[in-house]
Scaffold this motif. Sequence first.
Motif, PDB file in Angstrom:
ATOM      1  N   ILE A  32       0.905  -1.084   0.092  1.00 49.59           N
ATOM      2  CA  ILE A  32      -0.119   0.060   0.108  1.00 49.59           C
ATOM      3  C   ILE A  32       0.836   1.321  -0.191  1.00 49.59           C
ATOM      4  O   ILE A  32       1.933   1.404   0.720  1.00 49.59           O
ATOM      5  CB  ILE A  32      -0.912   0.167   1.167  1.00 49.59           C
ATOM      6  CG1 ILE A  32      -1.871  -1.198   1.154  1.00 49.59           C
ATOM      7  CG2 ILE A  32      -1.978   1.286   1.199  1.00 49.59           C
ATOM      8  CD1 ILE A  32      -2.884  -1.346   2.199  1.00 49.59           C
ATOM      9  N   ARG A  70       2.486   5.122   0.495  1.00 57.35           N
ATOM     10  CA  ARG A  70       2.492   6.124   1.409  1.00 57.35           C
ATOM     11  C   ARG A  70       1.588   7.393   0.714  1.00 57.35           C
ATOM     12  O   ARG A  70       1.650   7.475  -0.423  1.00 57.35           O
ATOM     13  CB  ARG A  70       3.913   6.472   1.966  1.00 57.35           C
ATOM     14  CG  ARG A  70       4.400   5.259   2.843  1.00 57.35           C
ATOM     15  CD  ARG A  70       5.441   6.129   3.681  1.00 57.35           C
ATOM     16  NE  ARG A  70       5.264   7.165   4.328  1.00 57.35           N
ATOM     17  CZ  ARG A  70       4.691   6.835   5.591  1.00 57.35           C
ATOM     18  NH1 ARG A  70       4.425   5.646   6.001  1.00 57.35           N
ATOM     19  NH2 ARG A  70       4.564   7.935   6.283  1.00 57.35           N
ATOM     20  N   SER A 116      -4.507  -1.108  -4.023  1.00 57.72           N
ATOM     21  CA  SER A 116      -3.708  -1.523  -3.035  1.00 57.72           C
ATOM     22  C   SER A 116      -4.765  -2.362  -2.001  1.00 57.72           C
ATOM     23  O   SER A 116      -4.245  -3.303  -1.392  1.00 57.72           O
ATOM     24  CB  SER A 116      -3.307  -0.490  -2.566  1.00 57.72           C
ATOM     25  OG  SER A 116      -3.955   0.468  -1.620  1.00 57.72           O
ATOM     26  N   LYS A 128      -4.102  -6.159  -0.706  1.00 54.98           N
ATOM     27  CA  LYS A 128      -3.923  -6.623   0.851  1.00 54.98           C
ATOM     28  C   LYS A 128      -4.946  -7.098   1.566  1.00 54.98           C
ATOM     29  O   LYS A 128      -5.032  -7.980   2.214  1.00 54.98           O
ATOM     30  CB  LYS A 128      -2.967  -5.466   1.358  1.00 54.98           C
ATOM     31  CG  LYS A 128      -2.754  -5.862   2.678  1.00 54.98           C
ATOM     32  CD  LYS A 128      -1.451  -5.020   3.255  1.00 54.98           C
ATOM     33  CE  LYS A 128      -1.176  -5.628   4.663  1.00 54.98           C
ATOM     34  NZ  LYS A 128      -0.015  -4.593   5.242  1.00 54.98           N
ATOM     35  N   TYR A 148       0.282   7.887   5.695  1.00 56.92           N
ATOM     36  CA  TYR A 148       0.101   6.206   5.285  1.00 56.92           C
ATOM     37  C   TYR A 148      -1.451   6.096   5.423  1.00 56.92           C
ATOM     38  O   TYR A 148      -1.573   5.011   6.090  1.00 56.92           O
ATOM     39  CB  TYR A 148       1.184   5.621   5.836  1.00 56.92           C
ATOM     40  CG  TYR A 148       1.387   4.214   5.602  1.00 56.92           C
ATOM     41  CD1 TYR A 148       1.311   3.851   4.205  1.00 56.92           C
ATOM     42  CD2 TYR A 148       1.241   3.121   6.576  1.00 56.92           C
ATOM     43  CE1 TYR A 148       1.350   2.408   3.815  1.00 56.92           C
ATOM     44  CE2 TYR A 148       1.240   1.830   6.035  1.00 56.92           C
ATOM     45  CZ  TYR A 148       1.267   1.474   4.713  1.00 56.92           C
ATOM     46  OH  TYR A 148       1.352   0.051   4.289  1.00 56.92           O
ATOM     47  N   GLY A 190      -2.736   2.715   4.253  1.00 57.43           N
ATOM     48  CA  GLY A 190      -2.187   1.515   4.766  1.00 57.43           C
ATOM     49  C   GLY A 190      -2.552   1.492   6.175  1.00 57.43           C
ATOM     50  O   GLY A 190      -3.032   0.213   6.677  1.00 57.43           O
ATOM     51  N   ASN A 198      -4.685  -2.013   7.112  1.00 54.87           N
ATOM     52  CA  ASN A 198      -4.201  -3.055   8.384  1.00 54.87           C
ATOM     53  C   ASN A 198      -5.114  -2.825   9.482  1.00 54.87           C
ATOM     54  O   ASN A 198      -5.386  -4.041  10.094  1.00 54.87           O
ATOM     55  CB  ASN A 198      -2.761  -2.038   8.656  1.00 54.87           C
ATOM     56  CG  ASN A 198      -2.066  -2.348   7.769  1.00 54.87           C
ATOM     57  OD1 ASN A 198      -1.948  -3.179   6.731  1.00 54.87           O
ATOM     58  ND2 ASN A 198      -0.470  -2.041   7.841  1.00 54.87           N
TER      59      ASN A 198
END
Length: 205
Positions: free
Chosen positions: A33, A35, A49, A53, A91, A94, A98
């Motif tokens: 992913i 930034r 992205s 993921k 970020y 991401g 996450n």
Amino acid sequence: AIHPADLSDGDEVKRVAAACRDVDILINSAGAIPRGTVLEIDEARWRKSWDLKVFGAINLTREIYGPMCQRGKGVIINIVGLSADRPDAYYIAGSCGNAALVMFSRSLGGDSIRHGVRVIAVNPGPVETEKHIADTERLAQEKFGDKSRWRDVMSGLPMRRAATTDEVSGMVAFLCSDLASYISGSAITIDGGLLSDSAIGVKRG
């Protein structure tokens, strides 16, 4: 056997899962992913992205989880990342992705154990991979004018270095073993104290 595939493609996920339905261990560790801020990461990059993921891990888990439940055993490990617990406006795709994968792992792992299947998230901090080295070389070039000083970029970390791949893979191997048979629905952090470092942003005298 090796089955190359683009896990951002749902049909490819199903193809791989069909060839590997009898596995006892699934480790989801795909994803990159970028930034950037919410203004820099447009919808197309964000979705692309996450397709790999986030949805790649969810979709492959969905395919493998059912057969594991039928057999009454299995372990699913989602390699996520420390940013799940560290909000980062630079970020943002991401951090959000996450966080979603950690909650997915916790939600599924709290019930999967009833069927003999354990689901766990692993959140590494910086890990000394080829990508990490390349990224820190760029930072060292910007900061010191010398990319060979990339290790100096890590000097502010509690252990003054990134994790080794062996340190992360060793934890994953433990979590997959019977020694970890009572662990499910958890997120394991491997960050050398970074998340809990009280000195972040504080000048040491």
